[in-house]
Design a protein around this motif. Sequence first.
Motif, PDB file in Angstrom:
ATOM      1  N   PHE A 156       0.879  -1.179   0.000  1.00 31.05           N
ATOM      2  CA  PHE A 156       0.000   0.000   0.000  1.00 31.05           C
ATOM      3  C   PHE A 156       0.916   1.229   0.000  1.00 31.05           C
ATOM      4  CE2 PHE A 156      -2.928   3.063   2.084  1.00 31.05           C
ATOM      5  CZ  PHE A 156      -4.096   2.806   1.377  1.00 31.05           C
ATOM      6  N   ASN A 177       5.987   6.000   2.634  1.00 32.73           N
ATOM      7  CA  ASN A 177       5.999   5.058   3.754  1.00 32.73           C
ATOM      8  C   ASN A 177       7.162   4.084   3.598  1.00 32.73           C
ATOM      9  OD1 ASN A 177       4.403   4.120   1.558  1.00 32.73           O
ATOM     10  ND2 ASN A 177       3.389   2.602   2.826  1.00 32.73           N
ATOM     11  N   CYS A 206       5.075   6.107   8.471  1.00 34.26           N
ATOM     12  CA  CYS A 206       4.165   6.609   7.441  1.00 34.26           C
ATOM     13  C   CYS A 206       4.808   7.723   6.614  1.00 34.26           C
ATOM     14  CB  CYS A 206       2.907   7.176   8.090  1.00 34.26           C
ATOM     15  SG  CYS A 206       1.899   5.973   8.950  1.00 34.26           S
ATOM     16  N   ALA A 207       4.266   7.890   5.424  1.00 34.66           N
ATOM     17  CA  ALA A 207       4.763   8.889   4.488  1.00 34.66           C
ATOM     18  C   ALA A 207       4.711  10.313   5.065  1.00 34.66           C
ATOM     19  CB  ALA A 207       3.926   8.833   3.211  1.00 34.66           C
ATOM     20  N   VAL A 224       2.100   5.002  -0.144  1.00 33.32           N
ATOM     21  CA  VAL A 224       1.617   6.318   0.292  1.00 33.32           C
ATOM     22  C   VAL A 224       2.732   7.334   0.054  1.00 33.32           C
ATOM     23  CG1 VAL A 224       0.593   7.637   2.184  1.00 33.32           C
ATOM     24  CG2 VAL A 224       0.275   5.142   2.095  1.00 33.32           C
ATOM     25  N   MET A 241      -7.335   8.595   4.396  1.00 31.78           N
ATOM     26  CA  MET A 241      -7.122   9.588   5.455  1.00 31.78           C
ATOM     27  C   MET A 241      -5.811   9.349   6.211  1.00 31.78           C
ATOM     28  SD  MET A 241      -9.725  11.550   5.218  1.00 31.78           S
ATOM     29  CE  MET A 241      -9.714  12.505   6.727  1.00 31.78           C
ATOM     30  N   PRO A 242      -5.177  10.415   6.718  1.00 30.36           N
ATOM     31  CA  PRO A 242      -3.972  10.240   7.547  1.00 30.36           C
ATOM     32  C   PRO A 242      -4.304   9.500   8.842  1.00 30.36           C
ATOM     33  CG  PRO A 242      -4.266  12.551   6.896  1.00 30.36           C
ATOM     34  CD  PRO A 242      -5.529  11.836   6.519  1.00 30.36           C
ATOM     35  N   CYS A 243      -3.385   8.648   9.286  1.00 36.81           N
ATOM     36  CA  CYS A 243      -3.629   7.889  10.526  1.00 36.81           C
ATOM     37  C   CYS A 243      -3.528   8.812  11.745  1.00 36.81           C
ATOM     38  CB  CYS A 243      -2.643   6.729  10.646  1.00 36.81           C
ATOM     39  SG  CYS A 243      -0.999   7.209  11.208  1.00 36.81           S
ATOM     40  N   CYS A 255       0.005  10.150  12.689  1.00 40.04           N
ATOM     41  CA  CYS A 255       0.461  11.241  11.807  1.00 40.04           C
ATOM     42  C   CYS A 255      -0.266  12.539  12.125  1.00 40.04           C
ATOM     43  CB  CYS A 255       0.261  10.856  10.347  1.00 40.04           C
ATOM     44  SG  CYS A 255       1.458   9.602   9.813  1.00 40.04           S
TER      45      CYS A 255
HETATM   46  N1  THU Z   1       0.363   4.678   5.941  1.00 41.52           N
HETATM   47  C1  THU Z   1       0.893   5.915   5.702  1.00 41.52           C
HETATM   48  O1  THU Z   1       1.974   6.037   5.121  1.00 41.52           O
HETATM   49  N2  THU Z   1       0.202   6.990   6.105  1.00 41.52           N
HETATM   50  C2  THU Z   1      -0.996   6.950   6.760  1.00 41.52           C
HETATM   51  O2  THU Z   1      -1.491   7.975   7.192  1.00 41.52           O
HETATM   52  C3  THU Z   1      -1.702   5.673   6.896  1.00 41.52           C
HETATM   53  C4  THU Z   1      -0.900   4.458   6.618  1.00 41.52           C
HETATM   54  C5  THU Z   1       1.127   3.498   5.540  1.00 41.52           C
HETATM   55  C6  THU Z   1       1.656   2.683   6.694  1.00 41.52           C
HETATM   56  C7  THU Z   1       1.833   1.320   6.048  1.00 41.52           C
HETATM   57  O3  THU Z   1       3.098   1.278   5.426  1.00 41.52           O
HETATM   58  C8  THU Z   1       0.751   1.268   4.988  1.00 41.52           C
HETATM   59  O4  THU Z   1       0.308   2.615   4.813  1.00 41.52           O
HETATM   60  C9  THU Z   1      -0.445   0.402   5.357  1.00 41.52           C
HETATM   61  O5  THU Z   1      -0.929   0.719   6.603  1.00 41.52           O
END
Ligand code: THU
Length: 135
Positions: free
Chosen positions: A25, A43, A54-55, A27, A95-97, A100
Amino acid sequence: MKSADALLSAAREAAKAAHCPYSNFRVGAAVLCADGSVVDGCNVENASYGLSICAERVALTSALAQGKRPTSLAVSCIDASDETDDQADTAALRMPCGACRQVMLELLPSDAAIHIDGVGSRNLSALIPQGFRLS
Ligand code: THU
């Protein structure tokens, strides 16, 4: 002043460098800095899963390390599927986690614009209301 579209394009491009062999996935994030420059990030996952970053946090911490002041951010989840009919689920994939969002609260102005690819732009204060601060 860079447009949201330009920042989103940079985020999409940055996502192509993602190291995500576990989630597949990708990002990307792009941070607009006070001097007009853009710092990006992707990421970066690890076999010890909890070490993945995360990115958004890669981009923000890179900007800081370069002595820059982040002013706004764009994020793009280029592998997010849009096959669902459910509008809420479509957004949730992009959406951002929470982690983050907390780091954004620390490193961006509290009213910073956050551009989310495929969703729209949000004010940071709407993404993390009543966020934790020590000062
Ligand atoms: N991820 C991000 O880079 N940013 C986010 O805000 C949500 C999740 C990445 C973390 C992991 O490498 C992949 O997405 C799946 O969760």
